[in-house]
Write a protein that holds these residues in place. Sequence first.
Motif, PDB file in Angstrom:
ATOM      1  N   ASP A  77    -104.617 -39.023  61.842  1.00  0.00           N
ATOM      2  CA  ASP A  77    -105.996 -38.856  62.462  1.00  0.00           C
ATOM      3  C   ASP A  77    -106.812 -37.173  62.406  1.00  0.00           C
ATOM      4  O   ASP A  77    -106.137 -36.505  62.151  1.00  0.00           O
ATOM      5  CB  ASP A  77    -106.307 -39.402  63.578  1.00  0.00           C
ATOM      6  CG  ASP A  77    -105.972 -40.136  63.433  1.00  0.00           C
ATOM      7  OD1 ASP A  77    -106.603 -40.868  63.750  1.00  0.00           O
ATOM      8  OD2 ASP A  77    -104.983 -40.638  64.843  1.00  0.00           O
ATOM      9  N   ILE A  97     -99.090 -36.236  70.758  1.00  0.00           N
ATOM     10  CA  ILE A  97    -100.384 -36.825  70.754  1.00  0.00           C
ATOM     11  C   ILE A  97    -100.469 -37.195  72.057  1.00  0.00           C
ATOM     12  O   ILE A  97     -99.505 -38.323  72.438  1.00  0.00           O
ATOM     13  CB  ILE A  97    -100.474 -36.928  69.723  1.00  0.00           C
ATOM     14  CG1 ILE A  97    -100.875 -36.461  68.214  1.00  0.00           C
ATOM     15  CG2 ILE A  97    -101.555 -38.645  69.503  1.00  0.00           C
ATOM     16  CD1 ILE A  97    -100.676 -37.067  66.921  1.00  0.00           C
ATOM     17  N   ASP A  99    -101.705 -40.847  73.010  1.00  0.00           N
ATOM     18  CA  ASP A  99    -102.569 -42.020  73.045  1.00  0.00           C
ATOM     19  C   ASP A  99    -102.449 -42.986  74.265  1.00  0.00           C
ATOM     20  O   ASP A  99    -101.759 -43.921  74.538  1.00  0.00           O
ATOM     21  CB  ASP A  99    -101.656 -42.219  71.347  1.00  0.00           C
ATOM     22  CG  ASP A  99    -102.152 -43.292  71.230  1.00  0.00           C
ATOM     23  OD1 ASP A  99    -103.245 -43.983  71.197  1.00  0.00           O
ATOM     24  OD2 ASP A  99    -101.373 -44.110  69.766  1.00  0.00           O
ATOM     25  N   THR A 100    -104.001 -43.546  74.280  1.00  0.00           N
ATOM     26  CA  THR A 100    -104.297 -44.522  75.235  1.00  0.00           C
ATOM     27  C   THR A 100    -103.721 -45.781  74.040  1.00  0.00           C
ATOM     28  O   THR A 100    -104.047 -47.233  74.863  1.00  0.00           O
ATOM     29  CB  THR A 100    -105.299 -44.459  75.676  1.00  0.00           C
ATOM     30  OG1 THR A 100    -106.157 -44.378  75.222  1.00  0.00           O
ATOM     31  CG2 THR A 100    -105.408 -43.420  76.881  1.00  0.00           C
ATOM     32  N   SER A 102    -101.648 -46.857  72.201  1.00  0.00           N
ATOM     33  CA  SER A 102    -100.210 -47.325  72.362  1.00  0.00           C
ATOM     34  C   SER A 102     -99.556 -46.895  73.307  1.00  0.00           C
ATOM     35  O   SER A 102     -99.612 -46.146  73.889  1.00  0.00           O
ATOM     36  CB  SER A 102     -99.099 -46.914  70.642  1.00  0.00           C
ATOM     37  OG  SER A 102     -99.247 -45.355  70.953  1.00  0.00           O
ATOM     38  N   TYR A 130     -98.457 -47.243  62.931  1.00  0.00           N
ATOM     39  CA  TYR A 130     -99.632 -46.938  63.935  1.00  0.00           C
ATOM     40  C   TYR A 130    -100.828 -46.435  62.793  1.00  0.00           C
ATOM     41  O   TYR A 130    -100.152 -47.002  61.818  1.00  0.00           O
ATOM     42  CB  TYR A 130     -99.577 -45.133  64.277  1.00  0.00           C
ATOM     43  CG  TYR A 130     -98.439 -45.438  65.313  1.00  0.00           C
ATOM     44  CD1 TYR A 130     -98.849 -45.169  66.682  1.00  0.00           C
ATOM     45  CD2 TYR A 130     -96.870 -44.528  65.355  1.00  0.00           C
ATOM     46  CE1 TYR A 130     -98.275 -44.848  67.744  1.00  0.00           C
ATOM     47  CE2 TYR A 130     -96.248 -44.702  65.754  1.00  0.00           C
ATOM     48  CZ  TYR A 130     -96.488 -44.838  67.334  1.00  0.00           C
ATOM     49  OH  TYR A 130     -95.350 -44.285  68.290  1.00  0.00           O
ATOM     50  N   ILE A 172     -95.209 -38.686  70.113  1.00  0.00           N
ATOM     51  CA  ILE A 172     -96.797 -39.169  70.809  1.00  0.00           C
ATOM     52  C   ILE A 172     -96.379 -39.365  72.464  1.00  0.00           C
ATOM     53  O   ILE A 172     -94.887 -40.116  72.722  1.00  0.00           O
ATOM     54  CB  ILE A 172     -97.330 -40.530  70.457  1.00  0.00           C
ATOM     55  CG1 ILE A 172     -98.030 -40.376  68.883  1.00  0.00           C
ATOM     56  CG2 ILE A 172     -97.461 -41.821  71.203  1.00  0.00           C
ATOM     57  CD1 ILE A 172     -98.914 -41.935  68.322  1.00  0.00           C
ATOM     58  N   GLY A 174     -97.444 -42.368  75.005  1.00  0.00           N
ATOM     59  CA  GLY A 174     -97.714 -43.069  75.080  1.00  0.00           C
ATOM     60  C   GLY A 174     -98.465 -43.495  76.290  1.00  0.00           C
ATOM     61  O   GLY A 174     -97.783 -43.557  77.387  1.00  0.00           O
ATOM     62  N   ARG A 279    -109.772 -45.483  73.097  1.00  0.00           N
ATOM     63  CA  ARG A 279    -108.839 -45.288  73.163  1.00  0.00           C
ATOM     64  C   ARG A 279    -108.980 -43.557  73.399  1.00  0.00           C
ATOM     65  O   ARG A 279    -109.712 -43.044  72.408  1.00  0.00           O
ATOM     66  CB  ARG A 279    -108.207 -45.981  71.963  1.00  0.00           C
ATOM     67  CG  ARG A 279    -108.078 -45.397  70.995  1.00  0.00           C
ATOM     68  CD  ARG A 279    -107.546 -45.781  69.489  1.00  0.00           C
ATOM     69  NE  ARG A 279    -106.022 -45.884  69.406  1.00  0.00           N
ATOM     70  CZ  ARG A 279    -104.774 -45.347  68.438  1.00  0.00           C
ATOM     71  NH1 ARG A 279    -105.594 -44.969  67.696  1.00  0.00           N
ATOM     72  NH2 ARG A 279    -103.951 -45.199  69.005  1.00  0.00           N
ATOM     73  N   LEU A 281    -107.207 -41.308  71.821  1.00  0.00           N
ATOM     74  CA  LEU A 281    -106.507 -41.227  70.772  1.00  0.00           C
ATOM     75  C   LEU A 281    -107.665 -41.643  69.205  1.00  0.00           C
ATOM     76  O   LEU A 281    -107.121 -42.327  68.889  1.00  0.00           O
ATOM     77  CB  LEU A 281    -105.102 -41.204  69.677  1.00  0.00           C
ATOM     78  CG  LEU A 281    -104.465 -40.660  68.605  1.00  0.00           C
ATOM     79  CD1 LEU A 281    -102.773 -40.479  68.814  1.00  0.00           C
ATOM     80  CD2 LEU A 281    -105.224 -40.869  67.249  1.00  0.00           C
TER      81      LEU A 281
END
Length: 411
Positions: A77, A97, A99-100, A102, A130, A172, A174, A279, A281
């Motif tokens: 990203d 990171i 992340d909504t 994952s 991902y 990540i 998650g 999301r 991310l």
Amino acid sequence: MLPAASLLTTLLLALSIAGSAVEVRNSPITLPIARKLNTSGGTINLLQRDKAHVAALKDRSVSTLNRRASVPVTTFDAVLYIAQVGVGSPATTYNLIVDTGSSNTWIGATTPYAKTSTSVNTGQPVSVSYGSGSFSGTEYTDTVTLGSGLTITKQSIGVASTSSDFTGVDGILGIGPLNLTQDTLTDDLSGTIPTVTQNLHSQGIISHLVVGISFEPSNSPNVTNGELTFGGTDATKYTGSIAYTPLTTTNPASTYWGIDESITYGSTTILSYHCWYRRLLAPPFFMLPLRSIDAFTKYQSATGATVDATTGLLLVSSTQYSALKNLNFNIGSKTYALTPNGQIWPRSLNTYIGGSSSAIYLIVNDIGTPSGAGFDFVNGLTFLERFYSVYDTTNSRVGFATTSYTDATTN
């Protein structure tokens, strides 16, 4: 295409709920988030990265097995949202990171895992692919620290032995739905892994499975401009009240934090009610689907924008920018208006994407696939920076509110 009856059903489910007896305001459990432009590969090709990302997310949701093994790995990203998370006792700090989209938490992409007395190897192989990158390794349970004094014991984490496209970060954090952890343990494909948010709840640290997210617009490439609030919301980060809408029941958006919405540019309808996916991310674009009456073309025509040959983004002149109208997101009974300034890439960051420093680039583009397939729209960077968002697992809903930055002119 979904049948009309199906779309009407999902539309009826999208009635907004303002206020709630279970809403927890002023939660003290917060974690700062930093936004970072990912320039590790040189000039950022936003359009290429985002379209590849969205295509991979769609592929990922086709079947459970795809979530584990056959998601195409794409260039990472362009915009990262990073939190500092402690693992172990004493804790080692990792840049993860947030992340909504994952739900596995894992480390080891850059900084090696430092085992302590709280580290327990479960012996389970774990792997996740991902839309941007992948990792494989071994599951451990360990103490995880979020912010000052917020400690989760025996949290499942993946410790990467290999990872791809995670340069400059450690893994990540998650915070997506539990079902996204299914199939990630190689020897237990039907099992799921309790997420960080769920363990906060089960260990009595928070009373509700709710995460609030706030960002502030910024024209800096790297800035700590966000906050995660676990277990409730932070009333200092939004204005007015939060309006909630149920998660969609339409696949594949229902795999993620998907809801139904329609979009208008000024008074012109660009997209009728369809399922969309949101999301943290997220690609920086608002991506409109191609359809029989092309939503993206309607937006381009209404704004008078042309496609820039260098960046692939829509380009407007100063005169056209002055004439831009609000881009309205109609969610339930509420409308969230993205102002003209919220529809453009931050001009001070133009050179990072290979653009001209004096140009004005729009952040709306097409998603690259037809609408009506249950995954039709992605809200990205500038929406997150202008509206407070709430992810409520307890009540299967998402909430939004205006902030003091909704009408910001920083871009």
